[in-house]
Design a protein around this motif. Structure first.
Motif, PDB file in Angstrom:
ATOM      1  N   HIS A  63       3.456   3.016   7.074  1.00  0.00           N
ATOM      2  CA  HIS A  63       3.142   4.238   6.998  1.00  0.00           C
ATOM      3  C   HIS A  63       3.960   5.213   6.321  1.00  0.00           C
ATOM      4  N   ASP A  64       5.268   4.632   5.886  1.00  0.00           N
ATOM      5  CA  ASP A  64       6.106   5.470   5.164  1.00  0.00           C
ATOM      6  C   ASP A  64       6.032   5.377   3.606  1.00  0.00           C
ATOM      7  N   ILE A  65       5.897   4.087   3.038  1.00  0.00           N
ATOM      8  CA  ILE A  65       5.642   3.743   1.622  1.00  0.00           C
ATOM      9  C   ILE A  65       4.489   3.789   1.016  1.00  0.00           C
ATOM     10  N   TYR A  66       4.507   4.635  -0.073  1.00  0.00           N
ATOM     11  CA  TYR A  66       3.120   5.127  -0.631  1.00  0.00           C
ATOM     12  C   TYR A  66       2.778   4.142  -1.943  1.00  0.00           C
ATOM     13  N   ALA A  67       3.864   3.694  -2.591  1.00  0.00           N
ATOM     14  CA  ALA A  67       3.512   2.864  -3.694  1.00  0.00           C
ATOM     15  C   ALA A  67       4.852   2.124  -4.055  1.00  0.00           C
ATOM     16  N   LEU A  68       4.848   1.055  -4.662  1.00  0.00           N
ATOM     17  CA  LEU A  68       5.929   0.233  -5.024  1.00  0.00           C
ATOM     18  C   LEU A  68       5.721  -0.543  -6.557  1.00  0.00           C
ATOM     19  N   VAL A  69       6.653  -0.473  -7.197  1.00  0.00           N
ATOM     20  CA  VAL A  69       6.851  -1.479  -8.445  1.00  0.00           C
ATOM     21  C   VAL A  69       7.730  -2.279  -8.627  1.00  0.00           C
ATOM     22  N   CYS A  70       7.459  -3.581  -8.912  1.00  0.00           N
ATOM     23  CA  CYS A  70       8.599  -4.777  -9.018  1.00  0.00           C
ATOM     24  C   CYS A  70       8.504  -5.062 -10.452  1.00  0.00           C
ATOM     25  N   ARG A  71       9.894  -5.386 -11.090  1.00  0.00           N
ATOM     26  CA  ARG A  71       9.565  -5.703 -12.321  1.00  0.00           C
ATOM     27  C   ARG A  71      10.396  -7.211 -12.224  1.00  0.00           C
ATOM     28  N   GLY A  72       9.622  -8.127 -12.723  1.00  0.00           N
ATOM     29  CA  GLY A  72      10.052  -9.494 -12.719  1.00  0.00           C
ATOM     30  C   GLY A  72      10.469  -9.990 -11.238  1.00  0.00           C
ATOM     31  N   GLY A  73      11.393 -10.914 -11.055  1.00  0.00           N
ATOM     32  CA  GLY A  73      11.400 -11.465  -9.942  1.00  0.00           C
ATOM     33  C   GLY A  73      10.059 -12.236  -9.280  1.00  0.00           C
ATOM     34  N   LEU A  74      10.333 -12.846  -8.229  1.00  0.00           N
ATOM     35  CA  LEU A  74       9.380 -13.784  -7.647  1.00  0.00           C
ATOM     36  C   LEU A  74       8.721 -13.040  -6.154  1.00  0.00           C
ATOM     37  N   ILE A  75       7.767 -12.349  -6.094  1.00  0.00           N
ATOM     38  CA  ILE A  75       7.136 -11.661  -4.871  1.00  0.00           C
ATOM     39  C   ILE A  75       7.036 -12.509  -3.861  1.00  0.00           C
ATOM     40  N   ASP A  76       6.637 -13.625  -4.056  1.00  0.00           N
ATOM     41  CA  ASP A  76       6.487 -14.487  -2.966  1.00  0.00           C
ATOM     42  C   ASP A  76       7.466 -14.750  -2.057  1.00  0.00           C
ATOM     43  N   LEU A  77       8.681 -14.688  -2.703  1.00  0.00           N
ATOM     44  CA  LEU A  77       9.891 -14.707  -1.723  1.00  0.00           C
ATOM     45  C   LEU A  77      10.031 -13.811  -0.471  1.00  0.00           C
ATOM     46  N   ALA A  78       9.303 -12.817  -0.486  1.00  0.00           N
ATOM     47  CA  ALA A  78       8.768 -12.000   0.632  1.00  0.00           C
ATOM     48  C   ALA A  78       8.393 -12.397   1.826  1.00  0.00           C
ATOM     49  N   GLY A  79       7.697 -13.379   1.687  1.00  0.00           N
ATOM     50  CA  GLY A  79       7.062 -14.109   2.789  1.00  0.00           C
ATOM     51  C   GLY A  79       5.613 -13.845   2.778  1.00  0.00           C
ATOM     52  N   ALA A  80       4.949 -14.761   3.187  1.00  0.00           N
ATOM     53  CA  ALA A  80       3.194 -14.833   3.062  1.00  0.00           C
ATOM     54  C   ALA A  80       2.809 -13.737   4.047  1.00  0.00           C
ATOM     55  N   LEU A  81       3.471 -13.490   5.263  1.00  0.00           N
ATOM     56  CA  LEU A  81       3.013 -12.563   6.127  1.00  0.00           C
ATOM     57  C   LEU A  81       3.280 -11.280   5.633  1.00  0.00           C
ATOM     58  N   TYR A  82       4.401 -11.004   4.818  1.00  0.00           N
ATOM     59  CA  TYR A  82       4.427  -9.773   4.370  1.00  0.00           C
ATOM     60  C   TYR A  82       3.649  -9.369   3.121  1.00  0.00           C
ATOM     61  N   LEU A  83       3.360 -10.335   2.424  1.00  0.00           N
ATOM     62  CA  LEU A  83       2.388 -10.138   0.975  1.00  0.00           C
ATOM     63  C   LEU A  83       0.972  -9.885   1.903  1.00  0.00           C
ATOM     64  N   ARG A  84       0.321 -10.482   2.847  1.00  0.00           N
ATOM     65  CA  ARG A  84      -0.931 -10.102   3.537  1.00  0.00           C
ATOM     66  C   ARG A  84      -1.002  -9.066   4.094  1.00  0.00           C
ATOM     67  N   SER A  85       0.259  -8.431   4.421  1.00  0.00           N
ATOM     68  CA  SER A  85       0.057  -7.246   5.492  1.00  0.00           C
ATOM     69  C   SER A  85       0.539  -5.901   4.593  1.00  0.00           C
ATOM     70  N   LEU A  86       0.844  -6.147   3.220  1.00  0.00           N
ATOM     71  CA  LEU A  86       1.448  -5.007   2.484  1.00  0.00           C
ATOM     72  C   LEU A  86       0.174  -4.070   2.325  1.00  0.00           C
ATOM     73  N   ALA A  87       0.582  -2.706   2.503  1.00  0.00           N
ATOM     74  CA  ALA A  87      -0.810  -1.586   2.433  1.00  0.00           C
ATOM     75  C   ALA A  87      -0.553  -0.934   1.197  1.00  0.00           C
ATOM     76  N   ALA A  88       0.488  -0.482   0.694  1.00  0.00           N
ATOM     77  CA  ALA A  88       0.912   0.281  -0.397  1.00  0.00           C
ATOM     78  C   ALA A  88       0.421  -0.318  -1.788  1.00  0.00           C
ATOM     79  N   PRO A  89      -0.194   0.168  -2.753  1.00  0.00           N
ATOM     80  CA  PRO A  89      -0.231  -0.128  -4.023  1.00  0.00           C
ATOM     81  C   PRO A  89       0.829  -0.726  -4.808  1.00  0.00           C
ATOM     82  N   LEU A  90       0.727  -1.883  -5.346  1.00  0.00           N
ATOM     83  CA  LEU A  90       1.777  -2.611  -5.917  1.00  0.00           C
ATOM     84  C   LEU A  90       1.390  -2.664  -7.504  1.00  0.00           C
ATOM     85  N   LEU A  91       2.383  -2.668  -8.099  1.00  0.00           N
ATOM     86  CA  LEU A  91       2.587  -2.861  -9.541  1.00  0.00           C
ATOM     87  C   LEU A  91       3.576  -3.934  -9.797  1.00  0.00           C
TER      88      LEU A  91
END
Length: 233
Positions: free
Chosen positions: A132-160
């Motif tokens: 409800h607080d984060i409106y957008a995010l950008v990740c450069r490099g790294g491995l976003i899957d390390l966030a965890g599958a639960l968090y990947l599936r529940s992310l709502a903010a637009p991601l680049l």
């Protein structure tokens, strides 16, 4: 966090964490409509964050550059990979920002998150937790899957996600992770730099791609009401 904010200007920030404090720098432009938190874990990537902060400033977007490790912890390389620890600390930083907004010491600004490398899965996890607080995010490099599958599936903010064209491991891994997302998302490959990957020209290209994502997706606050009331003491 410190007392009074420099508006416009820069304010050093300290957030209690364990046996020390997290160090940050809050930069507020005169015409303020949003805020992006630039995270890192360890020595500050000054050239990268400075280039992005300059581009965002011209768009009326303030920045909080925040180190998620205390100075004493920066010699322990394994802590840079501790997603749970770093996510808790970023959540603490966001909680303090929101508190200052509720107190009227900061305007109620839309917030974006930006990170690179080891901090990429950290900001994704935090954005999923604070949807409800984060409106957008950008990740450069790294491995976003390390966030965890639960968090990947529940992310709502637009991601680049930005990946170097010659980084096949990150590109393949991140494309696979993006298939789990339900939110708007995009993967952009950065052309192999003819100059150094840490050159000013490279940082400028990354900064412009990152800033464009935030400018297009952060809801604009009313600049006329985006004023800061300095806190006492």
């Amino acid at each position: 966090m410190t007392g009074a904010f420099a508006f416009p200007g820069q304010t050093p920030i300290a957030i209690a964490a364990g046996q020390g404090s997290l160090q940050g720098l809050l930069t507020l432009p005169a015409r303020l409509c949003a805020l992006v938190v630039l995270t890192h874990a360890g020595p500050a990537p000054a050239a990268r964050d400075d280039a992005l902060a300059v581009v965002l400033k011209h768009a009326g977007i303030g920045t909080l550059t925040l180190d998620l490790l205390t100075p004493a912890e920066e010699r322990f390389a394994d802590l840079q990979h501790n997603v749970s620890l770093l996510a808790r600390r970023l959540l603490d930083g966001l909680a303090l920002l929101k508190q200052r907004m509720l107190l009227g010491e900061l305007p109620p600004l839309p917030i974006g998150l930006s990170a690179a490398g080891d901090c990429s899965p950290v900001v994704l996890r935090v954005a999923a937790l604070r949807d409800h607080d984060i409106y957008a995010l950008v990740c450069r490099g790294g491995l976003i899957d390390l966030a965890g599958a639960l968090y990947l599936r529940s992310l709502a903010a637009p991601l680049l996600v930005l990946v170097d064209e010659n980084d096949e491991r990150s590109t393949t891994s991140n494309r696979r992770a993006l298939r789990q997302l339900a939110c708007p998302h995009e993967l952009q490959t950065l052309p192999a730099a003819a100059d150094s990957p840490t050159s000013a020209a490279t940082f400028e290209r990354v900064a412009r791609a990152t800033a464009r994502w935030f400018i297009d997706r952060l809801p604009a606050a009313n600049p006329a009401t985006a004023t800061v009331t300095p806190a006492a003491g």
